[in-house]
Motif scaffolding. Structure first.
Motif, mmCIF file in Angstrom:
data_model
loop_
_atom_site.group_PDB
_atom_site.id
_atom_site.type_symbol
_atom_site.label_atom_id
_atom_site.label_comp_id
_atom_site.label_asym_id
_atom_site.label_seq_id
_atom_site.Cartn_x
_atom_site.Cartn_y
_atom_site.Cartn_z
ATOM 1 N N ALA A 289 0.834 -1.209 0.000
ATOM 2 C CA ALA A 289 0.000 0.000 0.000
ATOM 3 C C ALA A 289 0.865 1.254 0.000
ATOM 4 N N VAL A 290 1.906 1.255 0.816
ATOM 5 C CA VAL A 290 2.826 2.399 0.860
ATOM 6 C C VAL A 290 3.556 2.543 -0.466
ATOM 7 N N VAL A 291 3.998 1.407 -1.005
ATOM 8 C CA VAL A 291 4.692 1.406 -2.298
ATOM 9 C C VAL A 291 3.800 1.994 -3.388
ATOM 10 N N SER A 292 2.523 1.641 -3.366
ATOM 11 C CA SER A 292 1.594 2.130 -4.387
ATOM 12 C C SER A 292 1.452 3.648 -4.335
ATOM 13 N N VAL A 293 1.378 4.188 -3.117
ATOM 14 C CA VAL A 293 1.274 5.648 -2.963
ATOM 15 C C VAL A 293 2.534 6.331 -3.483
ATOM 16 N N LEU A 294 3.691 5.806 -3.076
ATOM 17 C CA LEU A 294 4.966 6.386 -3.529
ATOM 18 C C LEU A 294 5.098 6.283 -5.048
ATOM 19 N N LEU A 295 4.689 5.142 -5.589
ATOM 20 C CA LEU A 295 4.778 4.944 -7.032
ATOM 21 C C LEU A 295 3.901 5.953 -7.768
#
Length: 237
Positions: free
Chosen positions: A133-139
């Protein structure tokens, strides 16, 4: 193998990627769509091994992200850096498009398992999903600001600050894969153990090269400041 093939493809077609980035994005979108609608049971084993598995495990997207990140830590005089640095933004955007297929296929399945009280869920899946979920936001943030039109409208300092999010993003991508594969690796799966070791290795190698690059850049800045000071002193005399 996927990394080597992806690197060879990018290096070979780097000029075309820079000249016609939309064509590159359309290719990534076509691959993502093909994976999203694919059914491994109906495909030849060769196609599954060469396309479905690399797409499903995000090997191709990860390879593109790795190329982008490692290009940034190469020396200024490196031929590879000179060839690939101009297309880092395009590679990042294409990688993000490929990731969408992975998210669409697996997110819905894991969401059902995570929030279905009747299903037993391993603790690592909760952690892997949280990291994802965090990765998706950063991406999302990194991808939007990778487009030239967005970059041109942002103050240079703000754009550079946003792009520094690529460091935690890349680290979390590796950790997501490691957490997801860890139980299988600990359970005796050789393939999973090798994959975990590879992700650890990539992360460790990048960390070492990133620190080295920072030291080189600091030394160069000190020399530059010293040279300016010497020139000013000479003028004063």
């Amino acid at each position: 193998m996927t990394f080597l093939v992806t690197t060879a493809f990018v290096f070979t077609f780097r000029t075309l990627v820079k000249r016609l980035p939309l064509l590159f994005y359309l290719l990534a979108a076509a691959m993502a769509l093909a994976f999203a609608v694919s059914d491994s049971a109906l495909l030849p084993p060769a196609v599954v091994a060469a396309f479905v598995i690399p797409m499903g495990r995000c090997y191709i997207a990860f390879s593109l992200f790795a190329i982008v990140m490692f290009t940034g830590v190469l020396g200024e005089g490196s031929r590879m850096r000179g060839c690939l640095a101009p297309i880092r933004a395009e590679l990042s955007i294409a990688a993000a498009i490929l990731v969408c297929a992975h998210v669409v296929r697996y997110a819905s399945a894991y969401l059902v398992r995570l929030f279905d009280g009747a299903a037993a869920v391993a603790t690592n899946l909760y952690l892997a999903f949280a990291i994802a979920a965090v990765v998706s936001v950063l991406l999302g943030v990194l991808t939007v600001t990778s487009f030239r039109v967005v970059k041109s409208r942002m103050p240079a300092r703000a754009w550079k600050a946003v792009q520094r999010l690529a460091y935690p993003f890349f680290a979390l991508v590796c950790m997501h894969a490691i957490v997801a594969l860890a139980p299988s690796a600990l359970g005796g799966s050789t393939a999973s153990a090798v994959a975990v070791a590879q992700y650890f290795g990539v992360l460790a190698l990048y960390g070492v090269l990133r620190v080295r690059r920072e030291r080189v850049d600091k030394a160069r800045r000190r020399e530059s400041v010293g040279g300016i000071a010497d020139a000013q002193a000479s003028c004063a005399v």
